[in-house]
Design an enzyme around this catalytic site. Structure first.
Site, short mmCIF file in Angstrom:
data_model
loop_
_atom_site.label_atom_id
_atom_site.label_comp_id
_atom_site.label_asym_id
_atom_site.label_seq_id
_atom_site.Cartn_x
_atom_site.Cartn_y
_atom_site.Cartn_z
N ASP A 169 0.90 -1.22 0.05
CA ASP A 169 -0.07 0.06 0.00
C ASP A 169 0.85 1.42 -0.02
O ASP A 169 0.45 2.08 -0.47
CB ASP A 169 -0.95 0.05 1.24
CG ASP A 169 -2.09 -1.24 1.40
OD1 ASP A 169 -2.64 -1.32 2.07
OD2 ASP A 169 -2.38 -1.46 -0.08
N LYS B 77 -32.71 -7.50 -16.66
CA LYS B 77 -31.59 -8.26 -16.44
C LYS B 77 -30.98 -8.50 -17.90
O LYS B 77 -31.38 -9.18 -18.57
CB LYS B 77 -31.88 -9.53 -15.82
CG LYS B 77 -30.84 -10.43 -15.62
CD LYS B 77 -31.16 -11.64 -14.43
CE LYS B 77 -30.08 -12.25 -14.02
NZ LYS B 77 -29.38 -12.81 -14.82
N CYS C 135 -25.60 -46.14 -7.87
CA CYS C 135 -24.72 -47.40 -7.50
C CYS C 135 -24.35 -47.26 -6.15
O CYS C 135 -23.92 -46.04 -5.71
CB CYS C 135 -23.78 -47.24 -8.48
SG CYS C 135 -22.30 -48.47 -8.26
S1 IVH Z 1 -27.16 -6.87 -9.65
C1 IVH Z 1 -25.58 -7.73 -5.78
N1 IVH Z 1 -28.50 -6.09 -11.74
O1 IVH Z 1 -27.00 -11.13 -13.47
C2 IVH Z 1 -26.34 -7.98 -7.12
N2 IVH Z 1 -27.30 -7.95 -12.22
O2 IVH Z 1 -27.64 -13.88 -11.70
C3 IVH Z 1 -25.33 -7.92 -8.21
N3 IVH Z 1 -27.02 -9.00 -14.02
O3 IVH Z 1 -23.86 -11.50 -12.24
C4 IVH Z 1 -26.05 -8.16 -9.64
N4 IVH Z 1 -28.39 -7.63 -15.07
O4 IVH Z 1 -23.97 -10.33 -14.33
C5 IVH Z 1 -27.73 -6.83 -11.34
N5 IVH Z 1 -29.61 -5.10 -13.74
C6 IVH Z 1 -28.86 -6.07 -13.12
C7 IVH Z 1 -28.33 -7.09 -14.12
C8 IVH Z 1 -27.49 -7.96 -13.33
C9 IVH Z 1 -27.56 -8.63 -15.54
C10 IVH Z 1 -26.26 -10.28 -13.99
C11 IVH Z 1 -25.22 -10.09 -13.27
C12 IVH Z 1 -25.14 -10.77 -12.23
C13 IVH Z 1 -26.00 -12.03 -12.61
C14 IVH Z 1 -26.80 -12.52 -11.63
#
Ligand code: IVH
Length: 702
Positions: free
Chosen positions: A48, A127, A443
């Site tokens: 650091d 998403k 199995c």
């Molecule tokens: S929030 C702590 N917002 O979805 C929350 N994720 O299934 C972090 N993703 O790894 C994620 N659109 O790659 C968030 N509007 C959005 C998103 C999003 C796509 C993806 C992201 C994440 C994955 C989780």
């Protein structure tokens, strides 16, 4: 950074540049030792200090910072593969909802956890179906960009990300914190994806299955100039480490990112009820086809950051967010055959071999048929036309046969009754947790069954376990059957090199598929894995029901291999106290305890583990939050709590490094008692254990 040390201002620009370059080289060398060799030669504090000197120079001579950003943009690509970056704040995934009811349950869970009588506000946003990326800015300048990786550690893709037009090299505006880690999704639009595939076709190169694969392939290029030719895009929607938060809500955080120069999704909405959330979901779903980029659902997030903090996380996903996925996509095709796969746990899973068909943009050739009952119930036969489902990243599945189109000669499928291996062990159906007959045929040969042995080895070397480069599934199959240098148990991997050297003529390099260099690389990568973190080690053992998350939880709870093994052996002997201790760990229940007990009562396993351990150095887990007032303490909550729910209290205690137990014993350090506390409080008083009120507890931990 406050001010510039006087001495620096006396440097000439040329001297400053030379010092800057020397420091950059030194830092790069320490980064390499830390990230690639896991063998740092200086302490974090010394590192650091170097880094601060480096930044102080840039403070005094701003042109140095710009030069660096430029040199990174051109991108001297890493020599071999990408360096690893440890995320200062883990990159989480999201839990999924598949129906309106699931979303209702999610909202209810949030309310229950926080003891709210009305739903809090939520943001709702598309998403994006791309790949997530974290961008670290220090004093407004982009210093690192990394992929998500396993959530704890990702790949350094700084040079590549620098070529993305929508990622600012320096932050706009003024109110950004010194350390500002912006997270979001890198993706490709539909039109650009089509153009890239057209170009690939023209060049006779491999076509990408979908925009997400094309985006990932474009980003993870060792040659950043290739990335630069691909029109990757970026939406900001989350954050990692922040030296200060510019806002107090999810909504305002995203607005802040817009001010810093990022694109943020224009469809993000603020909702005040479940009904509003579902309405936004429907409107985004209706627009899906015309957005111009792939989305696979809607993400809901609790808006208030204070509430987000209280809700915290369960294993790898936040309690305050969820993804509402769009329904799966469907297609029909011919079932060419049914194969049985034997997994690591001996489960015999039927897999459909299909006439290739495109489902939601991906070519599907295999799909799961679940289990024997499913095939029998749905009367699915080879030769049938079947409907195939695919939802997001999930393994495609066969849903049903279209009976009207059944060929006349199709015969019912007969599921085998014995293992495919030469031992022909009978397959058994286990009881489920509810005491019913399970559907999975297994199995019972376990470690005697060669199919299970080889699957165990594949699991052992896999990316999230030992991650041995050059030793993948193919090589494991090879060594498992190789008469000269057989690998039958994990310990055999670590004697490969010495066994090869002991041969009169070193054999391996003369075998098909191996050359001098690849053998040397293989042995080197095996060597480099002799030092292994305990969580990876526990996961690698392949204990049933102990996945990556549970392995991490166990590692953190027990700290060292010795104390975990000791507990496991006691559980195997039926020691009640050891079982209760494990039961007190959050997210660990009977299934895991039983599986650990079984694993450690099997003499084969004990011998294999002992041999393996003797060849390794197992690194203790990082003690969580050793600096809190309750770290390492065992706490019992009893009576009713008024300021927070029981779940919240438990989660908070664990976050601060305490162990929460359900019963009071000599090992209890403190009891937090609310109104109505009964026998537990009495026991605590009798044993002379410290008793706190809820307010005293909050004062202690805040
Ligand atoms: S929030 C702590 N917002 O979805 C929350 N994720 O299934 C972090 N993703 O790894 C994620 N659109 O790659 C968030 N509007 C959005 C998103 C999003 C796509 C993806 C992201 C994440 C994955 C989780």
């Amino acid at each position: 950074m406050t001010g510039v040390p006087e001495a620096l201002e006396k440097l000439t620009p040329a001297q400053a540049r030379a010092a800057h370059e020397a420091l950059a080289r030194e830092l790069a060398e320490h980064d390499r030792r830390y990230h690639q060799e896991d063998a740092p030669t200086i302490t974090d504090a010394e590192y650091d200090a170097l880094r601060r000197r480096y930044l102080a120079l840039e403070d005094a001579f701003p042109e140095l910072a710009r030069r660096e950003a430029q040199s990174q943009a051109v991108g001297a690509a890493p020599a071999s593969r990408f360096a690893k970056v440890r995320h200062a704040v883990p990159m989480l995934s999201l839990d999924n909802c598949f129906s309106d009811d699931d979303v209702g349950d999610f909202v209810a869970r949030v309310m229950r956890f926080l003891n709210l009588s009305e739903a809090p506000a939520f943001t709702a946003e598309p998403k994006i179906d791309g790949l997530s990326c974290t961008l670290r800015y220090e004093r407004g300048v982009l210093v690192t960009a990394a992929t998500r990786g396993d959530g704890a550690e990702g790949e350094d893709v700084t040079a590549n990300v620098m070529t993305i037009g929508e990622v600012p090299h320096t932050l706009a505006g003024k109110d950004w914190p010194d350390v500002c880690e912006v997270r979001g999704e890198i993706y490709l639009g539909h039109a650009d994806f089509a153009a890239i595939n057209a170009e690939q076709e023209r060049l006779g190169e491999r076509l990408f299955a979908n925009p997400r694969n094309a985006a990932a392939g474009s980003l993870r290029q060792l040659d950043a100039s290739i990335t630069a030719r691909r029109p990757l895009r970026f939406f900001a929607y989350a954050w990692g480490e922040m030296s200060a938060l510019p806002a107090a809500s999810q909504w305002d955080m995203v607005q802040a990112f817009a001010r810093y120069g990022f694109r943020v999704n224009p469809r993000m909405a603020l909702c005040h009820s479940l009904e509003e959330m579902l309405a936004i979901y429907r409107s985004i779903e209706a627009e899906r086809a015309s957005l111009g980029y792939d989305i696979d659902g809607v993400v809901y997030k609790v808006n208030d950051l204070g509430l987000q903090g209280r809700l915290g996380f369960v294993s790898r996903a936040p309690r305050w967010a969820t993804a509402h996925k769009f329904p799966a996509e469907k297609a029909t095709t011919e079932l060419l055959g049914i194969e049985i796969q034997v997994g690591r746990t001996g489960a015999h899973t039927p897999v459909a071999r299909l006439q290739p068909v495109t489902v939601g943009g991906v070519v599907v050739t295999n799909a799961t048929l679940h289990n024997a009952e499913f095939i029998a119930e749905k009367d699915i036969r080879v030769g049938d036309i079947v409907s195939v489902h695919r939802a997001g990243d999930v393994i495609p599945r066969v849903d049903a046969a279209i009976l009207e189109r059944r060929p006349a000669d199709a015969v019912p499928f007969v599921f085998p009754h014995e293992c495919l291996c030469e031992l022909k062990t009978p397959l058994v159906k286990e009881e489920t947790a509810a005491g019913e007959e399970g559907k999975v045929r297994r199995c019972s040969g376990e470690f005697a069954c060669p199919y299970q042995q080889v699957e165990h080895l594949k699991h052992f070397v896999s990316r999230r376990a030992f991650d041995i480069e050059g030793l993948g599934e193919k090589q494991i199959e090879f060594f498992f059957h190789d008469p000269d240098l057989p690998v039958r148990t994990p310990a055999d991997i670590f004697t490969l090199a010495e066994r090869d050297a002991a041969e009169p003529v070193k054999k391996l390099r003369n075998k098909e598929g191996f050359g001098d260099l690849s053998v040397r690389n293989l042995f080197a990568s095996i060597e480099s894995r002799r030092v292994i973190p305990i969580d990876r080690f526990i996961f690698a053992l392949g204990i049933r029901h102990v996945g990556e998350t549970t392995a991490k939880v166990l590692a953190r709870a027990y700290g060292s291999w010795k104390s975990f093994e000791d507990a496991a052996l006691r559980i195997a002997r039926g020691d009640q106290e050891a079982m209760e201790e494990m039961d007190a760990i959050d997210q660990v229940g009977d299934t895991v305890i039983e599986a650990v007990g079984r694993y450690f009562s099997e003499t084969h396993n004990l011998a294999a583990v002992e041999k393996l351990v003797s060849k390794l150095t197992i690194v203790d887990a990082e003690k969580p939050k050793a600096d809190t007032a309750v770290a390492g303490k065992t706490v019992v909550f009893t009576g009713s709590l008024e300021r927070m729910t029981r779940d919240e209290a438990k989660a908070m205690a664990e976050r601060l490094g305490a162990k929460v137990s359900g019963s009071v014993s000599k090992k209890t350090d403190m009891v937090v008692a609310g109104p109505g506390a009964g026998s537990k409080l009495a026991t605590a008083t009798a044993l002379g254990i410290q008793v706190l009120t809820e307010d005293e507890w909050l004062a202690l931990v805040s």
